[in-house]
Design an enzyme around this catalytic site. Structure first.
Site, PDB file in Angstrom:
ATOM      1  N   ARG A   1       0.805  -1.228   0.000  1.00 52.64           N
ATOM      2  CA  ARG A   1       0.000   0.000   0.000  1.00 52.64           C
ATOM      3  C   ARG A   1       0.836   1.276   0.000  1.00 52.64           C
ATOM      4  NH1 ARG A   1      -3.029  -3.934   1.702  1.00 52.64           N
ATOM      5  NH2 ARG A   1      -1.092  -4.508   2.708  1.00 52.64           N
ATOM      6  N   THR A   2       1.837   1.329   0.884  1.00 55.50           N
ATOM      7  CA  THR A   2       2.575   2.592   1.004  1.00 55.50           C
ATOM      8  C   THR A   2       3.290   2.908  -0.302  1.00 55.50           C
ATOM      9  OG1 THR A   2       2.846   2.126   3.345  1.00 55.50           O
ATOM     10  CG2 THR A   2       4.203   3.883   2.436  1.00 55.50           C
TER      11      THR A   2
ATOM     12  N   LYS B   1      25.881  -4.110  -3.300  1.00 53.60           N
ATOM     13  CA  LYS B   1      27.332  -4.005  -3.520  1.00 53.60           C
ATOM     14  C   LYS B   1      27.988  -3.329  -2.326  1.00 53.60           C
ATOM     15  CE  LYS B   1      26.697  -3.295  -8.489  1.00 53.60           C
ATOM     16  NZ  LYS B   1      26.810  -2.239  -9.506  1.00 53.60           N
TER      17      LYS B   1
ATOM     18  N   ARG C   1      11.658   3.791   3.002  1.00 48.23           N
ATOM     19  CA  ARG C   1      11.315   2.814   4.045  1.00 48.23           C
ATOM     20  C   ARG C   1      12.569   1.992   4.327  1.00 48.23           C
ATOM     21  NH1 ARG C   1       6.100  -1.046   4.291  1.00 48.23           N
ATOM     22  NH2 ARG C   1       5.268   0.953   5.003  1.00 48.23           N
TER      23      ARG C   1
ATOM     24  N   HIS D   1       5.827   5.806  11.401  1.00 48.31           N
ATOM     25  CA  HIS D   1       5.267   5.706  10.044  1.00 48.31           C
ATOM     26  C   HIS D   1       4.325   6.903   9.905  1.00 48.31           C
ATOM     27  CE1 HIS D   1       3.834   4.207   6.351  1.00 48.31           C
ATOM     28  NE2 HIS D   1       3.525   2.967   6.674  1.00 48.31           N
TER      29      HIS D   1
HETATM   30  C1  NCD Z   1       2.207  -1.192   8.101  1.00 50.75           C
HETATM   31  C2  NCD Z   1       3.702  -0.997   8.171  1.00 50.75           C
HETATM   32  O1  NCD Z   1       4.419  -1.249   7.192  1.00 50.75           O
HETATM   33  O2  NCD Z   1       4.133  -0.576   9.227  1.00 50.75           O
HETATM   34  N1  NCD Z   1       1.714  -1.339   6.805  1.00 50.75           N
HETATM   35  C3  NCD Z   1       1.455  -0.223   6.054  1.00 50.75           C
HETATM   36  O3  NCD Z   1       2.317   0.575   5.785  1.00 50.75           O
HETATM   37  N2  NCD Z   1       0.194  -0.038   5.639  1.00 50.75           N
HETATM   38  C4  NCD Z   1       1.670  -2.185   9.040  1.00 50.75           C
HETATM   39  C5  NCD Z   1       2.197  -3.588   9.022  1.00 50.75           C
HETATM   40  O4  NCD Z   1       3.094  -3.941   8.274  1.00 50.75           O
HETATM   41  O5  NCD Z   1       1.657  -4.376   9.801  1.00 50.75           O
END
Ligand code: NCD
Length: 327
Positions: free
Chosen positions: A76-77, A105, A126, A154
């Site tokens: 999703r993100t 590398k 991320r 997040h």
């Molecule tokens: C979450 C995350 O990556 O922290 N997912 C997200 O970004 N929608 C929650 C999760 O992974 O459980």
């Protein structure tokens, strides 16, 4: 990092608050936000939703490039950031599989970031380590947006969570928010609990002993003099919660698999539990879900998790436009 003006030179400390606006800023933590900032972003997100529903896209970010760098899995993100950029006429450098990039590398994070910022105007990152976005921001002249730093924060998820609460329930002040599941490793919970401190809410944290909310987050909530409670039993909150924010037990964060197995199915929200809930309330989940929410409640109008993920795209459109000075 801070006032990164378009020449990107001026730096006056890490992740400042956003009182003087979003243009050129990093988005590292929800601690940067004020209520005014949130109202502004939510207003732009409302407009983005209207544009997408009416005509599908705009050319607001035409000619702009986003680098989307994911050192941890994401559906999703990453895809909502890509969709957000595409719907505003911009383009994306997607780096989802760092194993196909020079990271394998041995390239350091600062060097990867310096490379990407010579091609892109904004970087979404991320990374498995707490503080990685802050480190990246220190080296980058372009805005860095934290899309999850290990078990840290997040922030963009918390924005879309709050936006969903506001959109679905019409307000945030006065609500009782219950967060359920893995409160220890769930970074979305850490960000949402902190962000809710800007409002007049009650919070209940529902988890097994070993997955309780970290002390630093709990202390921040308590410092705001908000009523908080902790419990193990989810049925304690079912009748009174306005928001039931359910999370996955974060298997990948456990050092001991046996410990994961002990708690993995600690909560399952079923139709029987939902019978006890208010008529006007929402069940939320950042997704992915594993077993925590029964599929049988997906059609319940109170199940907000699919609306929540759609909202993610509007919020990310608003944020990208704002940090690029186009909102
Ligand atoms: C979450 C995350 O990556 O922290 N997912 C997200 O970004 N929608 C929650 C999760 O992974 O459980």
């Amino acid at each position: 990092m801070s006032t990164k003006a378009s020449n990107g030179i001026k730096r006056v400390g890490l992740a400042p608050n956003l009182t003087s606006g979003f243009y050129g800023q990093d988005i590292i933590s929800v601690r940067q936000f004020t209520r005014d900032n949130l109202d502004y972003i939510f207003g732009v997100a409302d407009e983005m939703r209207a544009v997408v529903r009416r005509v599908g896209s705009t050319d607001l970010l035409k000619g702009h490039v986003l680098a989307c760098v994911f050192y941890e899995p994401s559906t999703r993100t990453s895809s909502s950031f890509i969709a957000a950029m595409s719907r505003m006429g911009g383009s994306v450098i997607p780096i989802n599989e760092v194993r196909y990039s020079s990271v394998t590398k041995g390239e350091s994070l600062p060097d990867t970031i310096r490379t990407l910022e010579s091609y892109a105007d904004v970087i979404v990152l991320r990374h498995p380590e707490i503080g990685a976005s802050e480190v990246a921001a220190k080296y980058a002249r372009k805005p860095i947006i934290n899309a999850g730093d290990g078990v840290g924060e997040h922030p963009t998820q918390a924005l879309l969570d709050l936006y969903t609460i506001r959109t679905d329930l019409g307000k945030i002040d006065g609500l009782h928010v219950a967060m359920v599941g893995d409160l220890r490793y769930g970074r979305t919970v850490h960000s949402l609990a902190r962000l809710l401190c800007l409002y007049d809410v009650r919070m209940t944290f529902v988890s097994p002993e070993i997955l309780r909310l970290p002390l630093d987050v709990m202390n921040e909530v308590k410092d705001h003099n908000l009523p908080v409670r902790e419990t193990y039993d989810v049925s304690d909150v079912m009748a009174d919660a306005d928001v039931l924010y359910v999370t996955r037990v974060q298997r990948e964060r456990f050092a001991d698999q046996a410990q994961y197995d002990e708690v993995k199915d600690c909560y399952v929200i079923t139709p029987e539990l939902m019978d006890k809930a208010k008529e006007q309330m929402v069940v939320m989940h950042p997704l992915p879900r594993v077993n925590e929410i029964s599929y049988a409640i997906d059609d319940d109008p109170r199940a907000a998790y699919f609306r929540q993920m759609e909202n993610g795209m509007y919020i990310r459109m608003a944020l990208l436009a704002a940090v690029l000075g186009k909102a």
